[in-house]
Design a protein around this motif. Structure first.
Motif, PDB file in Angstrom:
ATOM      1  N   VAL B 213       0.695  -1.286  -0.124  1.00 54.04           N
ATOM      2  CA  VAL B 213       0.192   0.120  -0.016  1.00 54.04           C
ATOM      3  C   VAL B 213       0.787   1.216   0.138  1.00 54.04           C
ATOM      4  CG1 VAL B 213      -1.653   1.161   1.397  1.00 54.04           C
ATOM      5  CG2 VAL B 213      -1.929  -0.910   1.069  1.00 54.04           C
ATOM      6  N   THR B 214       0.750   2.175  -1.040  1.00 51.41           N
ATOM      7  CA  THR B 214       1.718   3.223  -0.891  1.00 51.41           C
ATOM      8  C   THR B 214       0.774   4.446  -0.546  1.00 51.41           C
ATOM      9  OG1 THR B 214       1.041   3.683  -3.315  1.00 51.41           O
ATOM     10  CG2 THR B 214       2.979   2.473  -2.806  1.00 51.41           C
ATOM     11  N   GLU B 215      -0.401   4.532  -0.378  1.00 52.38           N
ATOM     12  CA  GLU B 215      -0.962   5.720   0.065  1.00 52.38           C
ATOM     13  C   GLU B 215      -2.471   5.400   0.549  1.00 52.38           C
ATOM     14  OE1 GLU B 215      -1.308   8.914  -2.509  1.00 52.38           O
ATOM     15  OE2 GLU B 215      -2.058  10.419  -1.127  1.00 52.38           O
ATOM     16  N   ILE B 216      -2.666   6.128   1.757  1.00 51.91           N
ATOM     17  CA  ILE B 216      -3.978   6.036   2.259  1.00 51.91           C
ATOM     18  C   ILE B 216      -4.894   7.050   2.052  1.00 51.91           C
ATOM     19  CG2 ILE B 216      -5.146   5.807   4.608  1.00 51.91           C
ATOM     20  CD1 ILE B 216      -2.763   3.892   5.495  1.00 51.91           C
ATOM     21  N   LYS B 217      -6.004   6.911   1.597  1.00 50.11           N
ATOM     22  CA  LYS B 217      -6.832   8.196   1.282  1.00 50.11           C
ATOM     23  C   LYS B 217      -8.159   8.212   2.092  1.00 50.11           C
ATOM     24  CE  LYS B 217      -4.860   9.145  -3.290  1.00 50.11           C
ATOM     25  NZ  LYS B 217      -4.524   8.252  -4.528  1.00 50.11           N
ATOM     26  N   GLY B 218      -8.603   9.447   2.202  1.00 52.89           N
ATOM     27  CA  GLY B 218     -10.026   9.549   3.032  1.00 52.89           C
ATOM     28  C   GLY B 218      -9.888  10.390   4.162  1.00 52.89           C
ATOM     29  N   PRO B 220     -13.007  11.785   7.149  1.00 57.88           N
ATOM     30  CA  PRO B 220     -12.565  11.357   8.408  1.00 57.88           C
ATOM     31  C   PRO B 220     -12.633   9.932   8.334  1.00 57.88           C
ATOM     32  CG  PRO B 220     -14.623  11.830   9.037  1.00 57.88           C
ATOM     33  CD  PRO B 220     -14.216  12.444   7.529  1.00 57.88           C
ATOM     34  N   ARG B 221     -13.024   9.216   7.273  1.00 60.56           N
ATOM     35  CA  ARG B 221     -13.469   7.927   7.228  1.00 60.56           C
ATOM     36  C   ARG B 221     -12.404   7.489   6.089  1.00 60.56           C
ATOM     37  NH1 ARG B 221     -15.399   3.216   9.750  1.00 60.56           N
ATOM     38  NH2 ARG B 221     -14.561   1.472   8.558  1.00 60.56           N
ATOM     39  N   LEU B 222     -11.795   6.460   5.962  1.00 57.73           N
ATOM     40  CA  LEU B 222     -10.882   5.675   5.015  1.00 57.73           C
ATOM     41  C   LEU B 222     -11.741   5.610   3.646  1.00 57.73           C
ATOM     42  CD1 LEU B 222      -8.362   4.310   4.017  1.00 57.73           C
ATOM     43  CD2 LEU B 222      -9.517   2.105   4.737  1.00 57.73           C
ATOM     44  N   ALA B 223     -11.279   6.148   2.369  1.00 59.38           N
ATOM     45  CA  ALA B 223     -12.002   6.054   1.214  1.00 59.38           C
ATOM     46  C   ALA B 223     -11.589   5.007   0.252  1.00 59.38           C
ATOM     47  CB  ALA B 223     -11.921   7.308   0.684  1.00 59.38           C
ATOM     48  N   GLY B 224     -10.142   4.857   0.431  1.00 58.77           N
ATOM     49  CA  GLY B 224      -9.471   3.842  -0.346  1.00 58.77           C
ATOM     50  C   GLY B 224      -8.074   3.932  -0.216  1.00 58.77           C
ATOM     51  N   VAL B 225      -7.355   2.817  -1.000  1.00 59.02           N
ATOM     52  CA  VAL B 225      -6.046   2.642  -0.768  1.00 59.02           C
ATOM     53  C   VAL B 225      -5.259   2.882  -2.188  1.00 59.02           C
ATOM     54  CG1 VAL B 225      -5.888   1.696   1.519  1.00 59.02           C
ATOM     55  CG2 VAL B 225      -5.886   0.292  -0.228  1.00 59.02           C
ATOM     56  N   THR B 226      -4.036   3.185  -2.390  1.00 60.56           N
ATOM     57  CA  THR B 226      -3.208   2.975  -3.683  1.00 60.56           C
ATOM     58  C   THR B 226      -2.380   1.785  -3.390  1.00 60.56           C
ATOM     59  OG1 THR B 226      -3.672   5.150  -3.912  1.00 60.56           O
ATOM     60  CG2 THR B 226      -2.070   3.893  -5.452  1.00 60.56           C
ATOM     61  N   VAL B 227      -2.254   0.900  -4.378  1.00 63.84           N
ATOM     62  CA  VAL B 227      -1.531  -0.226  -3.986  1.00 63.84           C
ATOM     63  C   VAL B 227      -0.556  -0.468  -5.262  1.00 63.84           C
ATOM     64  CG1 VAL B 227      -3.147  -1.690  -2.777  1.00 63.84           C
ATOM     65  CG2 VAL B 227      -2.870  -2.236  -5.028  1.00 63.84           C
ATOM     66  N   ALA B 228       0.597  -0.876  -5.189  1.00 65.49           N
ATOM     67  CA  ALA B 228       1.628  -0.832  -6.179  1.00 65.49           C
ATOM     68  C   ALA B 228       2.490  -2.192  -6.158  1.00 65.49           C
ATOM     69  CB  ALA B 228       2.341   0.371  -6.222  1.00 65.49           C
ATOM     70  N   GLN B 229       2.923  -2.697  -7.378  1.00 70.81           N
ATOM     71  CA  GLN B 229       3.699  -3.759  -7.181  1.00 70.81           C
ATOM     72  C   GLN B 229       5.414  -3.373  -6.686  1.00 70.81           C
ATOM     73  OE1 GLN B 229       3.633  -5.731 -11.092  1.00 70.81           O
ATOM     74  NE2 GLN B 229       5.293  -6.811 -10.547  1.00 70.81           N
ATOM     75  N   VAL B 230       5.795  -4.250  -6.035  1.00 67.61           N
ATOM     76  CA  VAL B 230       7.285  -3.864  -5.447  1.00 67.61           C
ATOM     77  C   VAL B 230       8.493  -4.607  -6.412  1.00 67.61           C
ATOM     78  CG1 VAL B 230       6.325  -2.998  -3.322  1.00 67.61           C
ATOM     79  CG2 VAL B 230       7.378  -5.300  -3.793  1.00 67.61           C
ATOM     80  N   ASP B 231       9.406  -3.915  -6.703  1.00 68.75           N
ATOM     81  CA  ASP B 231      10.657  -4.469  -7.059  1.00 68.75           C
ATOM     82  C   ASP B 231      11.469  -5.396  -6.185  1.00 68.75           C
ATOM     83  OD1 ASP B 231      12.372  -2.947  -5.537  1.00 68.75           O
ATOM     84  OD2 ASP B 231      12.563  -1.649  -7.159  1.00 68.75           O
ATOM     85  N   GLU B 232      12.442  -6.115  -6.633  1.00 67.65           N
ATOM     86  CA  GLU B 232      13.325  -6.856  -5.602  1.00 67.65           C
ATOM     87  C   GLU B 232      13.888  -6.282  -4.209  1.00 67.65           C
ATOM     88  OE1 GLU B 232      15.650  -6.205  -9.222  1.00 67.65           O
ATOM     89  OE2 GLU B 232      13.706  -6.768  -9.052  1.00 67.65           O
ATOM     90  N   ASN B 233      13.908  -4.911  -4.357  1.00 68.50           N
ATOM     91  CA  ASN B 233      14.445  -4.122  -3.190  1.00 68.50           C
ATOM     92  C   ASN B 233      13.325  -3.662  -2.440  1.00 68.50           C
ATOM     93  OD1 ASN B 233      17.097  -4.601  -3.885  1.00 68.50           O
ATOM     94  ND2 ASN B 233      16.839  -2.954  -5.561  1.00 68.50           N
ATOM     95  N   ARG B 234      11.989  -4.242  -2.782  1.00 67.25           N
ATOM     96  CA  ARG B 234      10.772  -3.708  -2.136  1.00 67.25           C
ATOM     97  C   ARG B 234      10.459  -2.422  -2.122  1.00 67.25           C
ATOM     98  NH1 ARG B 234      11.734  -6.746   3.685  1.00 67.25           N
ATOM     99  NH2 ARG B 234      13.047  -8.467   2.725  1.00 67.25           N
ATOM    100  N   LYS B 235      10.930  -1.673  -3.272  1.00 70.23           N
ATOM    101  CA  LYS B 235      10.331  -0.443  -3.767  1.00 70.23           C
ATOM    102  C   LYS B 235       9.338  -0.413  -4.756  1.00 70.23           C
ATOM    103  CE  LYS B 235      13.439   2.082  -1.179  1.00 70.23           C
ATOM    104  NZ  LYS B 235      13.746   1.099  -0.249  1.00 70.23           N
ATOM    105  N   PRO B 236       8.343   0.478  -4.288  1.00 74.56           N
ATOM    106  CA  PRO B 236       7.291   0.481  -5.534  1.00 74.56           C
ATOM    107  C   PRO B 236       7.667   0.673  -6.863  1.00 74.56           C
ATOM    108  CG  PRO B 236       6.527   1.886  -3.456  1.00 74.56           C
ATOM    109  CD  PRO B 236       8.153   1.210  -3.260  1.00 74.56           C
ATOM    110  N   ILE B 237       7.199  -0.038  -7.856  1.00 72.47           N
ATOM    111  CA  ILE B 237       7.387   0.243  -9.066  1.00 72.47           C
ATOM    112  C   ILE B 237       6.373   1.339  -9.939  1.00 72.47           C
ATOM    113  CG2 ILE B 237       7.792  -0.764 -11.436  1.00 72.47           C
ATOM    114  CD1 ILE B 237       7.869  -3.573 -10.067  1.00 72.47           C
ATOM    115  N   PRO B 238       6.927   2.388 -10.257  1.00 75.17           N
ATOM    116  CA  PRO B 238       6.230   3.323 -10.680  1.00 75.17           C
ATOM    117  C   PRO B 238       5.294   2.907 -12.065  1.00 75.17           C
ATOM    118  CG  PRO B 238       8.571   4.349 -10.463  1.00 75.17           C
ATOM    119  CD  PRO B 238       8.311   2.868 -10.452  1.00 75.17           C
ATOM    120  N   GLY B 239       4.034   3.489 -12.158  1.00 77.22           N
ATOM    121  CA  GLY B 239       3.264   3.078 -13.073  1.00 77.22           C
ATOM    122  C   GLY B 239       2.623   1.707 -12.784  1.00 77.22           C
TER     123      GLY B 239
END
Ligand SMILES: Cc1cc2nc3c(=O)[nH]c(=O)nc-3n(C[C@H](O)[C@H](O)[C@H](O)COP(=O)(O)OP(=O)(O)OC[C@H]3O[C@@H](n4cnc5c(N)ncnc54)[C@H](O)[C@@H]3O)c2cc1C
Ligand code: SF4
Lengths: 118, 420
Positions: B213-218, B220-239
């Motif tokens: 999960v790269t970002e939490i949105k919303g 006062p109540r949670l509205a959604g999350v952004t998820v992304a794939q990570v590379d072998e160093n566990r860093k999110p892959i842009p796009g």
């Protein structure tokens, strides 16, 4: 046909290879005990699950009563079973093993309490 | 000041089995201190089945497993105090606890630490975004649903594929929620395979490995999350970002032994397990203070918790009776965990205390297929066992037998390692 499955009958989680011949299990390897072989046969022909849930409990310091199906039920009946628990409230005192719903969804299995409460 | 021979902190499966072990070993004056209103610990909220096959040869739910032990406690007349919170323990085994009657001072002959573990909180994760309502640890959600009887939300994303998260994905599905996905940072799940089969696959819940999960949105109540794939160093892959609307985010990112109290008694903790550094008797560096169950190292099988804790109880009884070899003289052989083995419990073994064998528990740091687990006494390989699979989610065991020590007199180290 060859199928790789994991026994879920106990936390050991043995990995098994199942050989199916014309929809029937002809060989199971990798099971530690007989339960695993039985599970492999069921899972590949008629998958079954024990279902656990809770119902509200009245007259007790506890808010909820945990329950389970007394035996495993067919996998495709799980959601029917949990839906039929909606609207049911158990009354204390209750002992683990007490029947809370008889013959749930007409599949011949009872729902029993899994905790006791005064 | 109350005088107790064996005082047990925590009335979960570890504390209960430890009390039974101490009593069976002949100690009458045993006391369990438990902060909750009931015995049984975390098992009371683990309403799913899968407990106790090895101990009882049948498959029980958590509350049923707990009740078996509570019944034994009642039958043996072992005293316990509920709603009693232990606040402090000193290295000379003085315990301070509080309950509705006020403060309690206890002088113990031996202390058994059995406080269990707690969940890693959100703060430990550092996800950018808002701090909305609707983000819970999976265990907290489990307590809400199973003990308090209410639902945390309707549209759920689970971050982390630990067992509690997997079990809660199914549980919330039963209660009518839609579980959108389980997101796992690593390329494998830390949860037991059977939970992946039984809790996700059965309900078509997607498990997204190598994602975060790269970002939490919303607010006062949670509205959604952004998820992304990570590379072998566990860093999110842009796009690769994907937005998933949800009103609930459950965090199932690991458990940490609850050792605040142990620190007050100067108990030495391992950086790797987060639990005490114990010898073969499950005794800490502080003589007469023992540790067992999830406070020692996180277990996945309660059967092993009970077995380990009963031994801790027996050992504490021996200590109280003075039939105990001190660990001060350095008689212990050190256990080394190398090449993929993260840790062992115990950390040392004194061969003089080994009756016939010691079960050494360990965990690996990655998924290994078709490897060998070897045990070296000094430089000599004593044991080599083939394992089809080793995974971080499952605790492993090697058995060290008395006769091995007889073969290698004067051995200083035992190494547990993974080999080709
Ligand atoms: C969600 C989940 C699912 C699991 N599923 C399975 C499964 O399917 N099969 C299986 O075999 N095992 C399973 N386990 C593992 C098993 O339940 C645990 O390993 C076991 O409960 C650990 O026992 P414990 O006594 O060490 O800890 P706990 O059960 O956590 O007990 C610790 C007790 O200490 C008390 N305590 C803590 N601090 C204090 C204090 N300061 N003063 C007084 N009391 C205190 C707590 O209130 C608690 O009652 C699961 C665990 C979890 C969390
Ligand atoms: S085969 Fe037997 S030991 Fe293995 S998981 Fe199944 S029930 Fe457990």
């Amino acid at each position: 046909m060859q199928k790789e499955i994991i026994c879920i009958s106990c936390p050991m989680g043995c990995r098994m290879s199942v050989t199916l011949d014309a929809g029937k299990v002809s060989q199971v390897t990798g099971a530690t005990c007989k339960k695993g072989v039985d599970y492999a046969e069921l899972e590949c022909t008629n998958p079954m699950r024990i279902v656990t849930s809770t119902v509200p409990l009245s007259g007790s310091p506890l808010n909820t009563l945990p329950v389970k199906t007394q035996h495993a039920i067919p996998k495709d009946k799980i959601m029917d079973c949990v839906r039929s628990l909606k609207g049911i409230t158990a009354k204390a005192p209750v002992a683990a093993g007490d029947i809370i719903v008889e013959n749930v969804c007409g599949i011949g299995v009872n729902i029993v309490a899994t905790r006791s409460s005064v | 000041m109350m005088k107790i021979d064996v005082a047990i902190i925590g009335g979960g499966p570890a504390g209960l089995a430890a009390a039974i072990g101490a009593r069976r070993a002949g100690i009458q004056n045993v006391l369990i201190l438990e902060r909750e209103a009931y015995l049984g610990g975390i098992l009371n909220q683990c309403i799913h089945n899968g407990f106790g096959l090895h101990t009882f040869k049948e498959e029980l739910t958590g509350p049923e497993y707990a009740e078996r032990y509570v019944l034994q406690i009642e039958e043996m007349g072992i005293p316990y105090m509920l709603n009693t919170m232990v606040l402090n323990i000193t290295r000379d085994k003085k315990i301070t606890a509080a309950n509705s009657g006020g403060l309690l001072e206890i002088e113990a002959g031996a202390v058994i630490l059995a406080m269990g573990c707690r969940e890693r909180p959100r703060g430990a994760l550092n996800i950018p975004g808002t701090r909305p309502v609707g983000v819970y640890t999976a265990g907290t959600a489990q307590k809400y649903v199973n003990l308090d009887g209410y639902m945390p939300g309707k549209e759920v994303v689970v971050l982390g594929s630990g067992d509690i998260g997997l079990i809660m994905a199914r549980r919330l599905t039963f209660e009518g929620a839609k579980v959108r996905a389980v997101i796992e940072l690593m390329p494998y799940s830390g949860g037991l395979k059977r939970n992946i089969v039984q809790c996700l696959d059965d309900y078509g819940i997607p498990l997204k490995l190598s994602h975060t999960v790269t970002e939490i949105k919303g607010a006062p109540r949670l509205a959604g999350v952004t998820v992304a794939q990570v590379d072998e160093n566990r860093k999110p892959i842009p796009g690769t970002e994907e937005y998933i609307p949800c009103d609930t985010l459950l965090l199932s990112v690991g458990l940490i032994p609850e050792n605040e109290l142990s620190k007050s008694a100067d108990v030495l903790l391992s950086d790797i397990t987060g639990g005490a550094v114990v010898n073969e008797r499950l005794e800490t560096n502080v003589e007469g203070i023992f540790s067992c169950g999830n406070v020692l190292h996180v277990h996945d099988l309660v059967d092993f918790v009970s077995e380990e804790s009963e031994r801790a109880g027996e050992n504490a009884a021996q200590y109280v009776r003075g039939e105990h070899l001190s660990n001060k003289d350095g008689g212990g052989v050190r256990l080394l965990a190398t090449n993929g083995v993260r840790y062992t419990v115990p950390f040392t073994i004194d061969p003089r205390n080994v009756k016939d064998k010691v079960d050494v528990r360990f965990r690996v740091d990655n998924v290994y297929r078709d490897k060998y687990v070897s045990v070296y006494f000094g430089d000599e390989r004593e044991q080599r066992r083939r394992r089809m699979i080793l995974t971080p989610g499952e605790m492993e065991t090697v058995v060290i037998k008395k006769e091995m020590f007889l073969k290698y007199p004067g051995v200083k180290t035992i190494t547990v390692t993974i080999e080709e």
